[in-house]
Design an enzyme around this catalytic site. Structure first.
Site, PDB file in Angstrom:
ATOM      1  CG  HIS A  67      -0.502   0.512   2.610  1.00 20.46           C
ATOM      2  ND1 HIS A  67      -0.150  -0.822   3.383  1.00 20.46           N
ATOM      3  CD2 HIS A  67      -0.184   1.557   3.097  1.00 20.46           C
ATOM      4  CE1 HIS A  67       0.407  -0.313   4.385  1.00 20.46           C
ATOM      5  NE2 HIS A  67       0.486   1.100   4.231  1.00 20.46           N
TER       6      HIS A  67
ATOM      7  CG  ASP B 223      -0.042  -3.938   2.662  1.00 24.69           C
ATOM      8  OD1 ASP B 223       0.178  -3.429   1.592  1.00 24.69           O
ATOM      9  OD2 ASP B 223      -0.301  -3.485   3.707  1.00 24.69           O
TER      10      ASP B 223
ATOM     11  CB  SER C  73       3.115   1.765   6.518  1.00 22.36           C
ATOM     12  OG  SER C  73       2.038   1.405   6.929  1.00 22.36           O
TER      13      SER C  73
END
Length: 426
Positions: A126, A158, A243
């Site tokens: 993402h 992901d 992230s």
């Protein structure tokens, strides 16, 4: 008189000796004036952080935007759209602002990544999704950026691996996430809200947490299913921008990828949520890593979806069959699988004996995926009485009297033993 004097002398001598010994003891307990004073503080994290911190980089996502561009989404755990530092809120957590009429490439968001081999960086999918271009930054240096391209990825897990020509940072050691136990110390390193190389520490709070993402995955029968990943829960702070960074053990081995955090804003209740972050276990990413490095270079009723064309007898009178009437399922935009809808089940038929029900959608017969009645007939017509047929059906959670079915349901495997029946049905 002399005896008295002698006793006094002896007393003075004894007192002097006591003072000397006491002084010696007292003196011995004090540091030498010339000795160096040094305080040593130990931490289970210092060495590990020093070992890997420089191998965590920034991953910058550049996209082409037009006038009245809106960032449109928050992070699936930590992706950091830079638009949050400008514009006016629309009241729903998204921020909007205008651009010049002409389209341009702008820095849309930023996350983190970890060097897993010279010129290769591991991050979240993402973080790089929708990018027109990707650039890697080192530390606070926003001038010397490295171009990057995605060479392997898995949107469902992901995870993505980037090729970064010229990036010569030392790679981290990849560990084994299966070795983790609840209570183990872990360290998360990334770039939360732009603060590069931030290290946070905590413990493994939970393992094998089943977390449903916003993504869906279409199965081979054409039905969209939510993607559920097994994750590591930690109380180490994870924030927007973390992230794609690294979760390390105290040996400095990469054991997870920080991906999302929970907050009180996710819930309608007044409960607040703190210190719940989720990381992808590194073992879940190893297949994608190997691919890259080995190739360097809610329930809702729905109208029954049939097209009416294949409401069928199939010409099977007098031949072995299951004892059902069927029709082909229309396209339901992935809410239901493609296949053959069972409109009725004959009383006393092989289908009834096997447990087939009205509303079931046959998606596979004898291991072959079917999407039309014609395909099902072709398979059954080649069989004889007494043959057992393996049938996989999607069974909706609810079927109304008028044939409306719910989108929720499950796949069931059944075995039908064919027989000759008089009714004109499959």
């Amino acid at each position: 008189m002399s005896k008295i004097l002698n006793k006094k002398v002896l007393s003075v001598i004894a007192l002097a000796l006591v003072c000397v010994f006491a002084g010696t003891v007292i003196g011995g307990s004090q540091p030498s004036a010339s000795a160096e004073e040094k305080v040593v503080l130990t931490s289970p994290f210092t060495e590990a952080i020093a070992k890997v911190r420089d191998s965590v980089v920034g991953v910058n996502n550049y996209q082409i935007v037009n006038n009245n561009y809106s960032n449109g989404y928050d992070n699936f755990g930590g992706y950091f759209p830079w638009s949050y530092f400008g514009g006016f809120g629309n009241g729903y957590g998204n921020y909007e602002y205008s651009r010049p009429e002409s389209s341009e490439e702008v820095k849309y968001g930023s996350g983190s990544g970890v060097v897993i081999e010279k010129e290769y960086v591991l991050t979240n999918y993402h973080v790089v999704e929708g990018a027109h271009s990707l650039k890697i930054s080192i530390g606070d240096d926003e001038e010397n950026l490295y171009d990057a391209t995605v060479v392997a990825s898995d949107a469902d897990k992901d995870v993505a691996v980037l090729k970064v020509p010229g990036l010569q940072l030392n790679p981290v050691e990849i560990g084994n996430s299966d070795d983790l136990v609840i209570g183990d110390w872990v360290i998360c390193i990334g770039n939360p809200i732009g603060f590069t190389g931030t290290a946070t520490a905590g413990i493994v709070s939970g393992l094998n947490r089943e977390i449903e993402s916003d993504n869906t995955k279409m199965d081979k029968y054409g039905r969209n299913n939510p993607v559920v990943n097994s994750m590591i829960q930690t109380d180490a702070a994870i924030n927007s921008g973390n992230s794609g960074g690294g979760m390390f053990n105290t040996a400095g081995q990469l054991v997870g990828i920080p991906t999302l955090k929970y907050s009180g804003t996710r819930y309608s209740s007044n409960a607040t949520v703190e210190s719940i972050g989720m990381c992808i276990p590194i073992n879940e990413a190893k297949e994608i890593i190997n691919d890259a490095l080995n190739n360097k270079g809610n329930e809702e009723p729905a109208e029954q979806a049939t097209d009416g064309k294949d409401e069928t007898t199939g010409g099977l009178t007098g031949k072995p069959r299951m004892g059902v009437t069927v029709s082909t399922v229309k396209d339901t935009n992935g809410q239901l699988p493609r296949g053959v809808y069972i409109n009725s089940v004959d009383e006393g038929s092989p289908a009834e004996a096997a447990g087939l029900k009205v509303g079931d959608i046959m998606v596979e017969v004898n291991g072959q995926v079917i999407t039309t009645v014609t395909e099902e007939i072709e398979i059954i017509s080649k069989l004889k009485e007494g043959d057992e047929v393996a049938v996989k059906v999607f069974r909706p959670a609810n079927v109304t009297e008028d044939g409306r079915v719910s989108y929720e349901g499950k796949y069931i495997d059944l075995t039908v033993k064919l027989a000759v029946v008089d009714e004109v049905s499959q």
